[in-house]
Design an enzyme around this catalytic site. Structure first.
Site, PDB file in Angstrom:
ATOM      1  N   ARG A 104      64.414 -11.956 -15.976  1.00 53.57           N
ATOM      2  CA  ARG A 104      63.609 -12.686 -16.898  1.00 53.57           C
ATOM      3  C   ARG A 104      64.188 -13.867 -16.734  1.00 53.57           C
ATOM      4  O   ARG A 104      65.446 -14.291 -17.680  1.00 53.57           O
ATOM      5  CB  ARG A 104      63.447 -12.248 -18.312  1.00 53.57           C
ATOM      6  CG  ARG A 104      62.091 -11.346 -18.360  1.00 53.57           C
ATOM      7  CD  ARG A 104      61.532 -11.476 -19.845  1.00 53.57           C
ATOM      8  NE  ARG A 104      62.314 -11.793 -20.291  1.00 53.57           N
ATOM      9  CZ  ARG A 104      62.450 -11.190 -22.028  1.00 53.57           C
ATOM     10  NH1 ARG A 104      61.135 -11.509 -22.443  1.00 53.57           N
ATOM     11  NH2 ARG A 104      63.660 -11.566 -22.663  1.00 53.57           N
ATOM     12  N   THR A 108      61.999 -19.894 -19.149  1.00 56.10           N
ATOM     13  CA  THR A 108      60.966 -20.201 -18.799  1.00 56.10           C
ATOM     14  C   THR A 108      60.281 -18.679 -19.630  1.00 56.10           C
ATOM     15  O   THR A 108      58.981 -18.315 -19.590  1.00 56.10           O
ATOM     16  CB  THR A 108      60.506 -20.225 -17.531  1.00 56.10           C
ATOM     17  OG1 THR A 108      60.894 -19.373 -16.634  1.00 56.10           O
ATOM     18  CG2 THR A 108      61.289 -21.673 -17.294  1.00 56.10           C
ATOM     19  N   ASP A 200      68.652  -5.777 -26.309  1.00 59.30           N
ATOM     20  CA  ASP A 200      68.443  -6.120 -24.303  1.00 59.30           C
ATOM     21  C   ASP A 200      68.708  -4.344 -24.222  1.00 59.30           C
ATOM     22  O   ASP A 200      69.891  -4.452 -24.424  1.00 59.30           O
ATOM     23  CB  ASP A 200      69.708  -6.665 -23.776  1.00 59.30           C
ATOM     24  CG  ASP A 200      69.128  -7.230 -22.646  1.00 59.30           C
ATOM     25  OD1 ASP A 200      69.446  -6.268 -22.395  1.00 59.30           O
ATOM     26  OD2 ASP A 200      68.730  -8.407 -22.238  1.00 59.30           O
ATOM     27  N   ASP A 203      71.340  -4.570 -21.159  1.00 58.51           N
ATOM     28  CA  ASP A 203      73.439  -4.780 -21.967  1.00 58.51           C
ATOM     29  C   ASP A 203      73.359  -3.611 -22.449  1.00 58.51           C
ATOM     30  O   ASP A 203      74.696  -3.253 -22.064  1.00 58.51           O
ATOM     31  CB  ASP A 203      73.149  -5.825 -22.837  1.00 58.51           C
ATOM     32  CG  ASP A 203      72.733  -7.141 -21.975  1.00 58.51           C
ATOM     33  OD1 ASP A 203      73.518  -6.942 -21.295  1.00 58.51           O
ATOM     34  OD2 ASP A 203      72.872  -8.460 -22.778  1.00 58.51           O
TER      35      ASP A 203
END
Ligand code: PRP
Ligand code: URA
Length: 209
Positions: A104, A108, A200, A203
């Site tokens: 991603r 944006t 995340d 991660d």
């Protein structure tokens, strides 16, 4: 029309509580993602076709049901989807694995594709897309569009946590796709992260933060 399946088995919910905890180690996070994929695989493959064959038990002949051999592929969305592959392939050892690399754009939130390698006969296979997180839905919707361009006809999506926004996007753009999730969370925050979510996923699986 595809369906949304929110899986709520107690084992799944317990394991999800471990993923959500920010103090869970990388090692345990990785293991539990794999275990959750393994449990979710039961439901996502419930419609696999069976055939009846005869076997001989040590006692007598028996008519038994076994998988009819329909071909399946899993397609993890890199990176985080990789953490779910092992949980599926422990149940379906012959499954073929395609990879779609998407990240991603942090500004944006649009998905950017950087890698793709799929089985040659992907169009003949039932495809299960894997990604722990369905946030805006941009990545999953792009992966489905991509697989449709390869002529895939039977596509399912398996995510661990989804935001309502992501579910809506996928259902609007790809209404025939069944979606399997273990939780529909409250919302997205201003950075496109799922609230409460688990942070995340990539991660936390790979220990990169
Ligand atoms: C995460 C996640 C999904 C995507 C979900 O990946 O694993 O692929 O974000 O967000 P979306 O629904 O808004 O598209 P990320 O882009 O962080 O890449 P990574 O797996 O390499 O960390
Ligand atoms: N990607 C993640 O890994 N987590 C989120 O909450 C949203 C997108």
């Amino acid at each position: 029309m595809g369906d949304l399946f929110v899986l709520d088995h107690p084992l799944l919910l317990h394991k999800l509580s471990i993923l959500r905890d920010k103090n869970t180690s990388v090692k345990e996070f990785r293991e539990v993602v794999s275990e959750i994929a393994n449990l979710m695989c039961y439901e996502a493959t419930r419609d696999m076709p069976l055939e009846t064959v005869e076997v001989e038990t040590p006692i007598a002949k028996a008519m038994v049901r076994r998988l009819a051999g329909k071909k399946m592929a899993v397609v993890p969305i890199l990176r985080a989807g990789l953490g779910m592959v092992d949980g599926i392939s422990r149940l379906i050892p012959s499954v073929k694995v395609g990879h779609i690399g998407l990240y991603r754009d942090p500004e944006t939130l649009e998905p950017v594709q950087y890698y793709c390698k799929l089985p040659n006969d992907i169009a003949d296979r039932d495809v299960l897309i894997l990604d722990p997180m369905l946030a805006t839905g941009g990545s999953a919707a792009a992966a489905i569009t991509f697989l449709k361009d390869y002529d895939c006809k039977h596509i399912k999506l398996m995510c661990i946590i989804a935001a309502p926004e992501g579910i809506k996007k996928v259902r609007d753009e790809h209404p025939s796709v069944d979606i399997f999730v273990a939780s529909v969370d409250e919302k997205l925050n201003e950075h496109g992260y799922i609230v409460p979510g688990l942070g995340d996923a990539g991660d936390r699986i790979f220990g990169t933060k």
